[in-house]
Design an enzyme around this catalytic site. Sequence first.
Site, PDB file in Angstrom:
ATOM      1  N   SER A  31     -85.724  51.375 -26.079  1.00 42.29           N
ATOM      2  CA  SER A  31     -85.641  52.663 -25.382  1.00 42.29           C
ATOM      3  C   SER A  31     -84.915  53.779 -26.133  1.00 42.29           C
ATOM      4  O   SER A  31     -84.957  54.932 -25.693  1.00 42.29           O
ATOM      5  CB  SER A  31     -84.985  52.475 -24.013  1.00 42.29           C
ATOM      6  OG  SER A  31     -85.911  51.962 -23.100  1.00 42.29           O
ATOM      7  N   LYS A  72     -77.892  60.688 -21.551  1.00 44.23           N
ATOM      8  CA  LYS A  72     -78.927  60.072 -20.719  1.00 44.23           C
ATOM      9  C   LYS A  72     -78.383  59.891 -19.303  1.00 44.23           C
ATOM     10  O   LYS A  72     -77.209  59.572 -19.123  1.00 44.23           O
ATOM     11  CB  LYS A  72     -79.331  58.732 -21.329  1.00 44.23           C
ATOM     12  CG  LYS A  72     -80.523  58.060 -20.667  1.00 44.23           C
ATOM     13  CD  LYS A  72     -80.916  56.787 -21.423  1.00 44.23           C
ATOM     14  CE  LYS A  72     -82.114  56.092 -20.791  1.00 44.23           C
ATOM     15  NZ  LYS A  72     -82.526  54.889 -21.536  1.00 44.23           N
ATOM     16  N   SER A  84     -87.386  54.482 -22.825  1.00 42.95           N
ATOM     17  CA  SER A  84     -87.009  55.240 -21.651  1.00 42.95           C
ATOM     18  C   SER A  84     -86.091  56.423 -21.934  1.00 42.95           C
ATOM     19  O   SER A  84     -85.937  57.301 -21.079  1.00 42.95           O
ATOM     20  CB  SER A  84     -86.326  54.316 -20.642  1.00 42.95           C
ATOM     21  OG  SER A  84     -85.092  53.844 -21.169  1.00 42.95           O
TER      22      SER A  84
END
Lengths: 95, 495
Positions: free
Chosen positions: B176, B77, B152
């Site tokens: 997330s 990420k 997210s």
Amino acid sequence: MSLTAQEVQWVAHLARLQLTEAELETMTRQLSAIVAYVDQLKQVNTDGVEPMAHALAIHNVFREDEAAPSLPAAEALANAPQRRGDFYRVPAVLD
Amino acid sequence: MLERTVTELSALLACREISAETLTHEFLQAIRQRDPQVRAFLHVDESGALEQARRVDVRRQRGEPLGPLAGVPVAIKDNLCVRGQPTTCASKMLQTYRPPYDAHVISRLRQADAVLIGRTNMDEFAMGSSTENSAFQITRNPWDLERIPGGSSGGSAAAVAAGEVPLALGSDTGGSIRQPAALCGIVGLKPSYGRVSRFGLVAFASSLDQIGPLSRDVTGAALLLDAIAGHDPRDSTSVNRPVPACRQTVEQPVRPLTLGIAREHFEAGLDAEVEQSVREALKVYESLGAKIAEIKLPHSKYAIAAYYLVATAEASSNLARYDGVHFGHRSTEHQDLIDMYCRSRGEGFGAEVKRRIMLGTYALSSGYKDAYYLKALKIRRLIHDDFAQAFTRCDAIVGPTSPTPAFKIGERITDPLAMYLADIYTISANLAGLPGISIPCGFTKTGLPIGLQILAAPFEEEKLLRIARLFERATDWHTRRPKLAELPGIHEPGR
């Protein structure tokens, strides 16, 4: 509760955020809706409840005070938007 | 090769059935063919990945000992610092930022001999539930390209679901990792707060943030958790306690097993098909010998309100560092220092980030702090106590991960409150510091994945993974794959 554009402008100043006129208008509407939603917390009786800032019982953590290499200046400054020599360059703070 | 589990890939690599270089080539090819549709990656490090893979091959050739992820590609990420690589948090603010150090989890992946293949898209600064808040591109759900992948960590989840990478790291502040895992039909684990060092994770809400694995299956998640977990003196909130070897025990069933279900997880707002799949999953557990116990989480209805005050308050403080001085975007026009701050931040941050900084600043401001921030911290205590009470009666709590399957791109982006409701079942675990996992448990009639969330008491990841694996072994939901066109496309990252 509803927020006024003036209040939102004040919060933006505290947060050091420049908002356009359009952003200010949208933000006032949206923040008012969100604040009205979070106001439901007032229904809960929390007398005598200890606030919980952290999921763990956090205590101060100390380490030995030993000298160790730190980030070299060139690497620390590599991401600076503006620099002069080994310094970050900023607009004048004092006249 | 792209459809194999991490365990299978590791075995093939270990017996030299395939080289790490060839495997990395295959996944890079999959990214080239599939990512022009999915757009999960912001940056693909082709040459770096191949170089890491070749090093693993050479060392294997020489008979040197190798780490547990030797030669396995992992996507990262874009809010985890990788030395010298772009780490943008999907924000214009950090568009040109290159960290001078590795996050702790990155150092651990290097020690495990994993291959770092690229950086995945996310909601800007991890603020969002759909990955639509990225400043650079929209990531699409591999099961339906018109829909969001969740967020997210939507890029990480979509990349794994699309078979572009076998494993990925995400971060979870309010759901997330778990919510995009559910919406993309994969496994996503949020460890207990303190289990994994946050050193080098770009901070959103420091008392809630935690890094965790995304994988096709539970065993892969266990393997990646084992690689990243453990104490790190550079994060004073990382806990110094023994780390279980989850990969070693994951096949062991938990007996006797009592699963808690909360009425609060099945109230208004829950999609009928999601509810049906979750109830069927409970029957699977019962058929495997589990007892079901009704538990109560009476304060869970206040979790979203408490979360959005605590998380935004912490975010407003954490994001104060973006001042256009040390790193990040600086406005070219300004009258003085304060004006430079205001313009740099106004230009560098997107709408949701601004909204949250504003809410957090408001909640902490003079005259409102007691009514909002402190009140939310008290509710947080009550939510924590509800769970502590519940775990005296059950081994884990089972329910839906997300109230709905993946929604359409654009559907909720103009209504922040509707977007926040996507996290209704995941947020409490962050407030209480619990480990939680989402595993595939079904599909809607239109073919959208549904996730089952399992929560355990703090630091019981090992038991949590065993309970998850028990269900996975009895079902085949995790073996389903989305159908994506194989395009001869050339990857064009979003910047």
